[in-house]
Write a protein that holds these residues in place. Structure first.
Motif, PDB file in Angstrom:
ATOM      1  N   THR A 284       8.857   1.103  -1.753  1.00 31.70           N
ATOM      2  CA  THR A 284       9.342   0.459  -0.536  1.00 31.70           C
ATOM      3  C   THR A 284      10.438  -0.545  -0.912  1.00 31.70           C
ATOM      4  O   THR A 284      10.551  -0.954  -2.067  1.00 31.70           O
ATOM      5  N   PRO A 285      11.281  -0.957   0.052  1.00 31.92           N
ATOM      6  CA  PRO A 285      12.399  -1.859  -0.273  1.00 31.92           C
ATOM      7  C   PRO A 285      11.977  -3.125  -1.009  1.00 31.92           C
ATOM      8  O   PRO A 285      12.702  -3.596  -1.890  1.00 31.92           O
ATOM      9  N   ASP A 286      10.811  -3.699  -0.678  1.00 29.84           N
ATOM     10  CA  ASP A 286      10.394  -4.926  -1.353  1.00 29.84           C
ATOM     11  C   ASP A 286       9.577  -4.659  -2.618  1.00 29.84           C
ATOM     12  O   ASP A 286       9.167  -5.590  -3.302  1.00 29.84           O
ATOM     13  N   GLY A 287       9.320  -3.399  -2.918  1.00 27.97           N
ATOM     14  CA  GLY A 287       8.602  -3.048  -4.141  1.00 27.97           C
ATOM     15  C   GLY A 287       7.107  -3.238  -4.093  1.00 27.97           C
ATOM     16  O   GLY A 287       6.419  -3.003  -5.088  1.00 27.97           O
ATOM     17  N   ASN A 288       6.556  -3.630  -2.940  1.00 25.84           N
ATOM     18  CA  ASN A 288       5.113  -3.881  -2.832  1.00 25.84           C
ATOM     19  C   ASN A 288       4.353  -2.703  -2.233  1.00 25.84           C
ATOM     20  O   ASN A 288       3.237  -2.874  -1.755  1.00 25.84           O
ATOM     21  N   GLY A 289       4.943  -1.542  -2.218  1.00 25.75           N
ATOM     22  CA  GLY A 289       4.290  -0.350  -1.678  1.00 25.75           C
ATOM     23  C   GLY A 289       5.085   0.887  -2.056  1.00 25.75           C
ATOM     24  O   GLY A 289       6.025   0.826  -2.870  1.00 25.75           O
ATOM     25  N   PHE A 290       4.732   2.011  -1.460  1.00 23.96           N
ATOM     26  CA  PHE A 290       5.422   3.246  -1.800  1.00 23.96           C
ATOM     27  C   PHE A 290       5.495   4.165  -0.581  1.00 23.96           C
ATOM     28  O   PHE A 290       4.746   4.017   0.390  1.00 23.96           O
ATOM     29  N   LEU A 291       6.446   5.101  -0.664  1.00 24.37           N
ATOM     30  CA  LEU A 291       6.640   6.139   0.344  1.00 24.37           C
ATOM     31  C   LEU A 291       6.247   7.465  -0.286  1.00 24.37           C
ATOM     32  O   LEU A 291       6.537   7.710  -1.461  1.00 24.37           O
ATOM     33  N   LEU A 292       5.607   8.329   0.489  1.00 23.89           N
ATOM     34  CA  LEU A 292       5.163   9.629  -0.031  1.00 23.89           C
ATOM     35  C   LEU A 292       5.587  10.744   0.905  1.00 23.89           C
ATOM     36  O   LEU A 292       5.594  10.569   2.125  1.00 23.89           O
ATOM     37  N   ARG A 293       5.891  11.869   0.323  1.00 23.63           N
ATOM     38  CA  ARG A 293       6.138  13.079   1.112  1.00 23.63           C
ATOM     39  C   ARG A 293       4.905  13.966   1.023  1.00 23.63           C
ATOM     40  O   ARG A 293       4.421  14.248  -0.076  1.00 23.63           O
ATOM     41  N   ILE A 294       4.390  14.375   2.165  1.00 24.35           N
ATOM     42  CA  ILE A 294       3.257  15.301   2.215  1.00 24.35           C
ATOM     43  C   ILE A 294       3.787  16.672   2.591  1.00 24.35           C
ATOM     44  O   ILE A 294       4.444  16.838   3.628  1.00 24.35           O
ATOM     45  N   VAL A 306       2.897   3.371   2.559  1.00 21.88           N
ATOM     46  CA  VAL A 306       1.801   2.495   2.144  1.00 21.88           C
ATOM     47  C   VAL A 306       2.457   1.197   1.674  1.00 21.88           C
ATOM     48  O   VAL A 306       3.021   1.138   0.581  1.00 21.88           O
ATOM     49  N   ASP A 307       2.428   0.169   2.517  1.00 21.54           N
ATOM     50  CA  ASP A 307       3.213  -1.033   2.250  1.00 21.54           C
ATOM     51  C   ASP A 307       2.325  -2.267   2.146  1.00 21.54           C
ATOM     52  O   ASP A 307       1.240  -2.333   2.739  1.00 21.54           O
ATOM     53  N   HIS A 308       2.841  -3.270   1.382  1.00 20.26           N
ATOM     54  CA  HIS A 308       2.153  -4.546   1.171  1.00 20.26           C
ATOM     55  C   HIS A 308       0.735  -4.307   0.620  1.00 20.26           C
ATOM     56  O   HIS A 308      -0.270  -4.606   1.264  1.00 20.26           O
ATOM     57  N   LEU A 309       0.710  -3.739  -0.583  1.00 19.54           N
ATOM     58  CA  LEU A 309      -0.556  -3.471  -1.254  1.00 19.54           C
ATOM     59  C   LEU A 309      -1.311  -4.777  -1.501  1.00 19.54           C
ATOM     60  O   LEU A 309      -0.707  -5.825  -1.761  1.00 19.54           O
ATOM     61  N   ALA A 310      -2.635  -4.701  -1.442  1.00 21.87           N
ATOM     62  CA  ALA A 310      -3.450  -5.886  -1.693  1.00 21.87           C
ATOM     63  C   ALA A 310      -3.284  -6.365  -3.134  1.00 21.87           C
ATOM     64  O   ALA A 310      -3.325  -7.567  -3.402  1.00 21.87           O
ATOM     65  N   PHE A 311      -3.063  -5.431  -4.062  1.00 19.21           N
ATOM     66  CA  PHE A 311      -2.884  -5.769  -5.469  1.00 19.21           C
ATOM     67  C   PHE A 311      -1.630  -5.055  -5.988  1.00 19.21           C
ATOM     68  O   PHE A 311      -1.714  -3.992  -6.612  1.00 19.21           O
TER      69      PHE A 311
END
Length: 587
Positions: A284-294, A306-311
């Motif tokens: 993701t742009p802020d690096g705290n999550g990711f984008l996935l292709r299904i 999946v953004d703003h991961l808890a860890f």
């Protein structure tokens, strides 16, 4: 990275050299020794004084001593865990109990190499100048005994100087470091064992937590495999990702035929990032999550954020886990879409069969009626011409009237047949028919059906036996049960007993302990061939085109399964009759 832990062994200064030597001899790199002042409790040692001696990474403290430890209470908050190894005599650290006790009992004053190395200062600490101490020591000691650990090469010189000053006999007992090493080995072994047990407990707790997560994930994956619709599949995928990664934001973008359909409101920057995704994943742009292709095969099915991961520190691990399940997610979505397409195809196929069947059934009486109408119309035209030409005879009129009567009767018969067909089609569509339920006795309903069949069910040719409690009442639609029993009996009469002079029908009806209504309908007719048995409930399927439309058993099936929520099965073999087993849940 593993956290380094250190065991810190604190002893008075008189034994620190021996403790250091024992630690070095054992090669313990995670054990250190520190010495506190040798004051024998005058004044007492304090926790603050001991804290200043500890290294930063100290994980446990072991205190060795006797009088110096007597006044210590419980350690203050924030102090590392403490284990106190209190000795009856301090000299028990370097020598056995028997040796020390015998020496003391014989009047010996025991000293160590460290004490001896600085004996003038040690005497001053006791309150004596060296030249004045002899008289004091001679009053209570018979000799000076050095417990020699072999660490100080100047021991002989120091001992001679002390003997000269105190004027007491001296004796050396070589004790080495074996006793101290044995004591420290036990302490260090206990510490390591506690570490292993503590780490094992922590690891077990982590494993239990991970196992709970894995069980929950497997449960969700199992649910994912059982989902029927794409919306249910997407909801389960979102629930799975929430459980695995605990993100603050989760978005899903559905894709079908390269058309993107957001399942919820997606922020514009994140939507732009999804549109720019060209590979399997991206951060993701802020690096705290990711984008996935299904996807499934080459077909893109959806994109997920999946953004703003808890860890966020574990984002690479989370990404790897997500990539491991995207294949299953893609398969589940593809299955849901294929299931939807199959259902649509089946509906169209069923509709085509239904339309073709309706057209075929109505076309026959309609064609006959049209023929009769055409004949009547032609006869009317001819009679009108003769009437106009004044050539009509009484015979012509009589012939016309006969033709009109025959044709209108035929037309009426065909129209009635069409009306009957439409009513039958309406009954087949049980899902759209309103329910009119009431409480009634099922045996009375069955007997009424038998009476209504009249001459079609002659008692001398067909015996009907009903095994049903006369008091058995159910809350249902009586007309549905009339249709069920009527069609079952007609099926036996038209097909089972077609080439038989006599036949028997047995009906066994009961309610079981699970509140299920069970109906077993049997006849001893000709039975059913396997290729016919597999299609017995299909619409418009019949083996007697002259007598039926093939909707009777289909109507029974729809009433039992769709209207009443039950089940029906048919068992038969050629020459062995037929069994229809029906189970209906009674609310």
């Amino acid at each position: 990275m593993a956290v380094t832990t250190t065991l810190c062994i604190l002893s008075c200064h008189n034994f620190q050299a021996e403790v250091n030597a024992a630690i070095a001899a054992e090669g313990w790199h995670d054990v250190v020794a520190c010495g506190f002042p040798a004051r024998c409790g005058r004044p007492p040692i304090s926790w603050d004084e001991l804290r200043s001696l500890l290294p930063d990474n100290c994980s446990q403290v072991v205190l060795l001593g006797r009088a110096c430890l007597n006044t210590l209470g419980a350690p203050p908050a924030g102090f590392p865990p403490v284990r106190i190894e209190r000795q009856e005599q301090c000299f028990h650290l370097v020598a056995g109990r028997t040796l020390v006790d015998e020496a003391i009992s014989s009047g010996a004053y025991l000293i160590t190499s460290t004490w001896l190395a600085d004996w003038p200062a040690q005497l001053r600490a006791l309150g004596f100048e060296p030249a004045q101490a002899g008289e004091f020591f001679n009053d209570f000691a018979r000799e000076l005994v050095l417990l020699d650990t072999g660490l100080d090469p100047q021991t002989t010189t120091h001992l001679a100087s002390l003997q000269k000053e105190l004027n007491l006999p001296t004796r050396r007992i070589a004790v080495g470091l074996d006793y101290l090493r044995l004591l420290l080995s036990r302490i260090v072994l206990d510490w390591r064992l506690e570490q292993v047990q503590r780490n094992s407990c922590q690891q077990n707790r982590r494993h239990i937590a991970e196992l709970a997560d894995y069980v929950a994930a497997m449960d969700l994956l199992t649910r994912l495999a059982k989902t029927q619709t794409e919306s249910d599949t997407i909801n389960t995928i979102e629930e799975l990702f929430q459980m695995l990664f605990a993100p603050a934001a989760l978005h899903y973008l559905r894709i079908e035929n390269d058309i993107q359909v957001p399942c919820s409101s997606i922020p514009a920057p994140m939507l732009d990032a999804l549109h720019a995704l060209s590979g399997e994943y991206a951060w993701t742009p802020d690096g705290n999550g990711f984008l996935l292709r299904i996807s499934h095969g080459e077909e893109r099915l959806g994109l997920i954020v999946v953004d703003h991961l808890a860890f966020p520190a574990y984002r690479q691990r989370y990404l790897n886990m997500a990539l491991a399940v995207t294949g299953i997610c893609g398969l589940a979505i593809a299955n849901a879409r294929n299931r939807r397409r199959l259902m649509e195809a089946e509906k169209m196929a069923s509709l085509s069969i239904l339309v073709a069947g309706v057209a075929h059934e109505i076309n026959t009486p309609l064609g006959v009626g049209l023929t009769a109408t055409s004949t009547l119309q032609e006869q009317s035209r001819q009679l009108a011409e003769r009437f106009s030409a004044h050539s009509m005879t009484q015979t012509d009129l009589a012939h016309y009237l006969d033709t009109a009567e025959t044709s209108t009767a035929l037309i009426r018969q065909d129209l009635e047949r069409i009306a009957h067909l439409i009513d039958t089609f309406r009954q087949v569509a049980v899902e759209g028919k309103p329910l009119d339920t009431r409480s009634f006795r099922l045996r009375a309903c069955t007997e009424e059906v038998i009476r209504s069949l009249g001459d079609r069910l002659p008692a001398q040719q067909v015996a009907v036996h009903i095994d049903c409690d006369p008091e058995l009442e159910i809350d249902s639609t009586p007309g549905d049960w009339v249709s069920i029993f009527t069609n079952l009996i007609n099926n036996s009469l038209r097909h089972g007993f077609k080439n038989q002079e006599r036949g028997t029908i047995n009906m066994q009806i009961s309610r079981d302990e699970k509140n299920l209504l069970r109906v077993d309908y049997r006849d001893d007719g000709a039975g059913i061939a396997p290729e016919v048995l597999s299609r017995i409930f299909d619409p418009f399927f019949t083996t007697d085109l002259q007598q039926g439309m093939g909707l009777g058993m289909h109507l029974v099936y729809n009433l039992v399964t769709h209207r009443m929520g039950g089940l029906i099965r048919c068992e038969s073999r050629p020459g062995k009759g037929v069994l229809f087993h029906i189970e209906i849940p009674l609310g």
